[in-house]
Design a protein around this motif. Structure first.
Motif, PDB file in Angstrom:
ATOM      1  N   SER A  95     -42.426  33.206   5.775  1.00 45.89           N
ATOM      2  CA  SER A  95     -42.551  33.445   7.216  1.00 45.89           C
ATOM      3  C   SER A  95     -41.901  32.325   8.020  1.00 45.89           C
ATOM      4  O   SER A  95     -41.426  32.552   9.146  1.00 45.89           O
ATOM      5  N   ASN A  96     -41.868  31.114   7.438  1.00 44.44           N
ATOM      6  CA  ASN A  96     -41.322  29.951   8.163  1.00 44.44           C
ATOM      7  C   ASN A  96     -40.487  29.089   7.219  1.00 44.44           C
ATOM      8  O   ASN A  96     -40.790  27.901   7.013  1.00 44.44           O
ATOM      9  N   PRO A  97     -39.429  29.623   6.614  1.00 47.06           N
ATOM     10  CA  PRO A  97     -38.669  28.864   5.611  1.00 47.06           C
ATOM     11  C   PRO A  97     -38.015  27.604   6.152  1.00 47.06           C
ATOM     12  O   PRO A  97     -37.838  26.634   5.403  1.00 47.06           O
ATOM     13  N   ASP A  98     -37.671  27.590   7.433  1.00 45.61           N
ATOM     14  CA  ASP A  98     -36.992  26.418   8.003  1.00 45.61           C
ATOM     15  C   ASP A  98     -37.916  25.203   8.096  1.00 45.61           C
ATOM     16  O   ASP A  98     -37.438  24.081   8.286  1.00 45.61           O
ATOM     17  N   GLU A  99     -39.205  25.424   7.971  1.00 45.74           N
ATOM     18  CA  GLU A  99     -40.154  24.316   8.052  1.00 45.74           C
ATOM     19  C   GLU A  99     -40.331  23.611   6.702  1.00 45.74           C
ATOM     20  O   GLU A  99     -41.054  22.625   6.607  1.00 45.74           O
ATOM     21  N   TYR A 100     -39.677  24.136   5.672  1.00 48.83           N
ATOM     22  CA  TYR A 100     -39.812  23.570   4.328  1.00 48.83           C
ATOM     23  C   TYR A 100     -38.527  22.860   3.936  1.00 48.83           C
ATOM     24  O   TYR A 100     -37.430  23.406   4.066  1.00 48.83           O
ATOM     25  N   SER A 101     -38.669  21.640   3.417  1.00 47.48           N
ATOM     26  CA  SER A 101     -37.513  20.944   2.852  1.00 47.48           C
ATOM     27  C   SER A 101     -37.167  21.603   1.518  1.00 47.48           C
ATOM     28  O   SER A 101     -37.961  22.371   0.958  1.00 47.48           O
ATOM     29  N   GLU A 102     -35.992  21.298   0.990  1.00 45.31           N
ATOM     30  CA  GLU A 102     -35.594  21.858  -0.300  1.00 45.31           C
ATOM     31  C   GLU A 102     -36.553  21.416  -1.398  1.00 45.31           C
ATOM     32  O   GLU A 102     -36.896  22.187  -2.301  1.00 45.31           O
ATOM     33  N   GLU A 103     -37.018  20.164  -1.304  1.00 48.30           N
ATOM     34  CA  GLU A 103     -37.966  19.667  -2.308  1.00 48.30           C
ATOM     35  C   GLU A 103     -39.267  20.466  -2.278  1.00 48.30           C
ATOM     36  O   GLU A 103     -39.812  20.824  -3.323  1.00 48.30           O
ATOM     37  N   LYS A 104     -39.762  20.760  -1.073  1.00 46.26           N
ATOM     38  CA  LYS A 104     -41.009  21.523  -0.960  1.00 46.26           C
ATOM     39  C   LYS A 104     -40.817  22.963  -1.410  1.00 46.26           C
ATOM     40  O   LYS A 104     -41.720  23.567  -1.994  1.00 46.26           O
ATOM     41  N   ARG A 105     -39.633  23.518  -1.138  1.00 50.29           N
ATOM     42  CA  ARG A 105     -39.364  24.885  -1.578  1.00 50.29           C
ATOM     43  C   ARG A 105     -39.388  24.966  -3.098  1.00 50.29           C
ATOM     44  O   ARG A 105     -40.027  25.845  -3.692  1.00 50.29           O
ATOM     45  N   ILE A 106     -38.688  24.037  -3.752  1.00 53.33           N
ATOM     46  CA  ILE A 106     -38.652  24.022  -5.214  1.00 53.33           C
ATOM     47  C   ILE A 106     -40.052  23.806  -5.778  1.00 53.33           C
ATOM     48  O   ILE A 106     -40.457  24.447  -6.756  1.00 53.33           O
ATOM     49  N   ALA A 107     -40.815  22.893  -5.154  1.00 52.87           N
ATOM     50  CA  ALA A 107     -42.170  22.622  -5.623  1.00 52.87           C
ATOM     51  C   ALA A 107     -43.038  23.877  -5.574  1.00 52.87           C
ATOM     52  O   ALA A 107     -43.813  24.154  -6.492  1.00 52.87           O
ATOM     53  N   LEU A 108     -42.893  24.664  -4.503  1.00 50.68           N
ATOM     54  CA  LEU A 108     -43.685  25.888  -4.383  1.00 50.68           C
ATOM     55  C   LEU A 108     -43.247  26.921  -5.409  1.00 50.68           C
ATOM     56  O   LEU A 108     -44.090  27.560  -6.053  1.00 50.68           O
ATOM     57  N   MET A 109     -41.936  27.105  -5.582  1.00 48.65           N
ATOM     58  CA  MET A 109     -41.451  28.066  -6.582  1.00 48.65           C
ATOM     59  C   MET A 109     -41.949  27.687  -7.973  1.00 48.65           C
ATOM     60  O   MET A 109     -42.386  28.537  -8.756  1.00 48.65           O
ATOM     61  N   LEU A 110     -41.897  26.400  -8.301  1.00 48.50           N
ATOM     62  CA  LEU A 110     -42.374  25.947  -9.609  1.00 48.50           C
ATOM     63  C   LEU A 110     -43.885  26.121  -9.735  1.00 48.50           C
ATOM     64  O   LEU A 110     -44.395  26.455 -10.810  1.00 48.50           O
ATOM     65  N   LYS A 111     -44.595  25.896  -8.657  1.00 47.60           N
ATOM     66  CA  LYS A 111     -46.057  26.062  -8.676  1.00 47.60           C
ATOM     67  C   LYS A 111     -46.425  27.497  -9.041  1.00 47.60           C
ATOM     68  O   LYS A 111     -47.329  27.733  -9.855  1.00 47.60           O
ATOM     69  N   VAL A 112     -45.711  28.461  -8.456  1.00 44.06           N
ATOM     70  CA  VAL A 112     -45.958  29.868  -8.766  1.00 44.06           C
ATOM     71  C   VAL A 112     -45.547  30.170 -10.204  1.00 44.06           C
ATOM     72  O   VAL A 112     -46.275  30.820 -10.957  1.00 44.06           O
ATOM     73  N   PHE A 113     -44.382  29.682 -10.605  1.00 44.55           N
ATOM     74  CA  PHE A 113     -43.869  29.962 -11.945  1.00 44.55           C
ATOM     75  C   PHE A 113     -44.768  29.372 -13.030  1.00 44.55           C
ATOM     76  O   PHE A 113     -45.060  30.009 -14.042  1.00 44.55           O
ATOM     77  N   LEU A 114     -45.233  28.154 -12.805  1.00 42.83           N
ATOM     78  CA  LEU A 114     -46.120  27.507 -13.774  1.00 42.83           C
ATOM     79  C   LEU A 114     -47.477  28.197 -13.860  1.00 42.83           C
ATOM     80  O   LEU A 114     -48.160  28.123 -14.884  1.00 42.83           O
ATOM     81  N   ARG A 115     -47.862  28.873 -12.802  1.00 46.98           N
ATOM     82  CA  ARG A 115     -49.152  29.561 -12.770  1.00 46.98           C
ATOM     83  C   ARG A 115     -49.147  30.837 -13.606  1.00 46.98           C
ATOM     84  O   ARG A 115     -50.206  31.357 -13.953  1.00 46.98           O
ATOM     85  N   TRP A 116     -47.975  31.343 -13.955  1.00 46.33           N
ATOM     86  CA  TRP A 116     -47.844  32.570 -14.743  1.00 46.33           C
ATOM     87  C   TRP A 116     -48.758  32.508 -15.966  1.00 46.33           C
ATOM     88  O   TRP A 116     -48.577  31.691 -16.851  1.00 46.33           O
ATOM     89  N   GLU A 117     -49.732  33.393 -15.976  1.00 49.56           N
ATOM     90  CA  GLU A 117     -50.766  33.374 -17.013  1.00 49.56           C
ATOM     91  C   GLU A 117     -50.718  34.674 -17.806  1.00 49.56           C
ATOM     92  O   GLU A 117     -50.665  35.765 -17.242  1.00 49.56           O
ATOM     93  N   LEU A 118     -50.725  34.550 -19.107  1.00 47.48           N
ATOM     94  CA  LEU A 118     -50.667  35.720 -19.979  1.00 47.48           C
ATOM     95  C   LEU A 118     -51.912  35.768 -20.854  1.00 47.48           C
ATOM     96  O   LEU A 118     -52.150  34.872 -21.663  1.00 47.48           O
ATOM     97  N   LYS A 119     -52.717  36.817 -20.669  1.00 43.06           N
ATOM     98  CA  LYS A 119     -53.907  37.039 -21.483  1.00 43.06           C
ATOM     99  C   LYS A 119     -53.763  38.373 -22.199  1.00 43.06           C
ATOM    100  O   LYS A 119     -53.517  39.402 -21.561  1.00 43.06           O
ATOM    101  N   ASP A 120     -53.903  38.352 -23.493  1.00 40.67           N
ATOM    102  CA  ASP A 120     -53.796  39.583 -24.290  1.00 40.67           C
ATOM    103  C   ASP A 120     -54.861  39.526 -25.373  1.00 40.67           C
ATOM    104  O   ASP A 120     -54.678  38.906 -26.425  1.00 40.67           O
ATOM    105  N   ASP A 121     -56.002  40.143 -25.102  1.00 36.70           N
ATOM    106  CA  ASP A 121     -57.120  40.103 -26.047  1.00 36.70           C
ATOM    107  C   ASP A 121     -56.792  40.808 -27.349  1.00 36.70           C
ATOM    108  O   ASP A 121     -57.294  40.433 -28.418  1.00 36.70           O
ATOM    109  N   THR A 122     -55.951  41.822 -27.279  1.00 39.95           N
ATOM    110  CA  THR A 122     -55.610  42.585 -28.481  1.00 39.95           C
ATOM    111  C   THR A 122     -54.973  41.697 -29.533  1.00 39.95           C
ATOM    112  O   THR A 122     -55.292  41.781 -30.727  1.00 39.95           O
ATOM    113  N   TYR A 123     -54.069  40.823 -29.093  1.00 37.04           N
ATOM    114  CA  TYR A 123     -53.358  39.943 -30.026  1.00 37.04           C
ATOM    115  C   TYR A 123     -53.807  38.494 -29.919  1.00 37.04           C
ATOM    116  O   TYR A 123     -53.138  37.599 -30.413  1.00 37.04           O
ATOM    117  N   GLN A 124     -54.938  38.275 -29.237  1.00 33.11           N
ATOM    118  CA  GLN A 124     -55.513  36.931 -29.075  1.00 33.11           C
ATOM    119  C   GLN A 124     -54.478  35.939 -28.542  1.00 33.11           C
ATOM    120  O   GLN A 124     -54.351  34.821 -29.019  1.00 33.11           O
TER     121      GLN A 124
END
Length: 256
Positions: A95-124
């Protein structure tokens, strides 16, 4: 080849993080979305924001799951869902990309990417594939890169089920790179689609075409080289260096 179910499934149906923000903004405006309401909501968002001039499928079977994988929505016991705090951060950025520095943008993208969680009870299987990918790209033993084929080799191996297997995963890629036990899978089309999205619209990787070595030449003519970094210092003068390894160390403690 028969379809392999015991593997790390990549979210390739919806990969544009800006499209994520459109879904999240719509979810936030509703507040709590019931399971019976989600199809109409997703279809309206897709119709309004998709770059493709195609009709939305009659049943959206991926968006809800993908948003949940990256921790962008919270799902309640009654199967309704709402935007998460991380989801709100993504909406705020787009909504407000101009308010973010490139460092903050990368930090947010990485924060989302690192949060990627995979749970599969079938294959533990319980792991954070984004965390594994970032560690691999920051690993000097791998020369800070891996390829589409090496990535496909990793995600298709059924024995990888935990973040704690990092050393085994790395060794498997090194062996594959040396031509030891060429992978029988290498279904690299989805791996390529997934990595391309991280290069093209997440902007946290970059890619290059590189010739294959002789031991891997039967797998194709070229493959991608993907690095975890913004444009290099040589390419962008006066750009402040970003220490991705330091960022990874901070986030590492929150994951493993």
């Amino acid at each position: 080849m028969a379809r392999i179910y015991n593997k790390i499934n990549l979210p390739t149906n919806t990969t544009d993080i800006q499209m994520f923000s459109h879904y999240l903004k719509a979810i936030e405006s509703v507040g709590c979305v019931k399971r019976s309401e989600e199809q109409d909501l997703f279809a309206s968002v897709k119709k309004a924001n998709s770059r493709k001039n195609t009709e939305a499928p009659s049943q959206d079977t991926h968006t809800r799951q993908t948003l949940a994988l990256f921790g962008l929505i919270s799902i309640s016991d009654d199967d309704s869902f709402a935007i998460s705090n991380l989801g709100k951060e993504v909406v705020s950025f787009f909504s407000n990309p101009d308010e973010y520095s490139e460092e903050k943008r990368i930090a947010l993208m990485l924060k989302v990417f690192l949060r990627w969680e995979l749970k599969d009870d079938t294959y533990q299987r319980y792991m954070h594939p984004g965390y594994i990918i970032v560690r691999l790209l920051c690993d000097a033993d791998l020369d800070f890169y891996f390829t589409n084929q090496e990535f496909a080799h990793f995600v298709m191996k059924s024995e990888f089920v935990s973040d704690r297997q990092y050393d085994q995963i790395k060794q498997s890629i090194l062996d594959f790179r040396k031509g030891i036990g060429i992978s029988e899978y290498v279904a690299q089309s989805k791996a390529g689609t997934f990595l391309a999205s991280l290069v093209g619209n997440w902007n946290i990787l970059k890619s290059e075409d590189v010739d294959l070595n002789s031991k891997q030449s039967k797998l194709g003519d070229k493959y991608y080289l993907a690095y975890l970094s913004p444009e290099s210092e040589e390419e962008t003068a006066n750009e402040e260096d970003i220490d991705e390894t330091e960022d990874l160390t901070v986030l590492d403690d929150n994951i493993v």
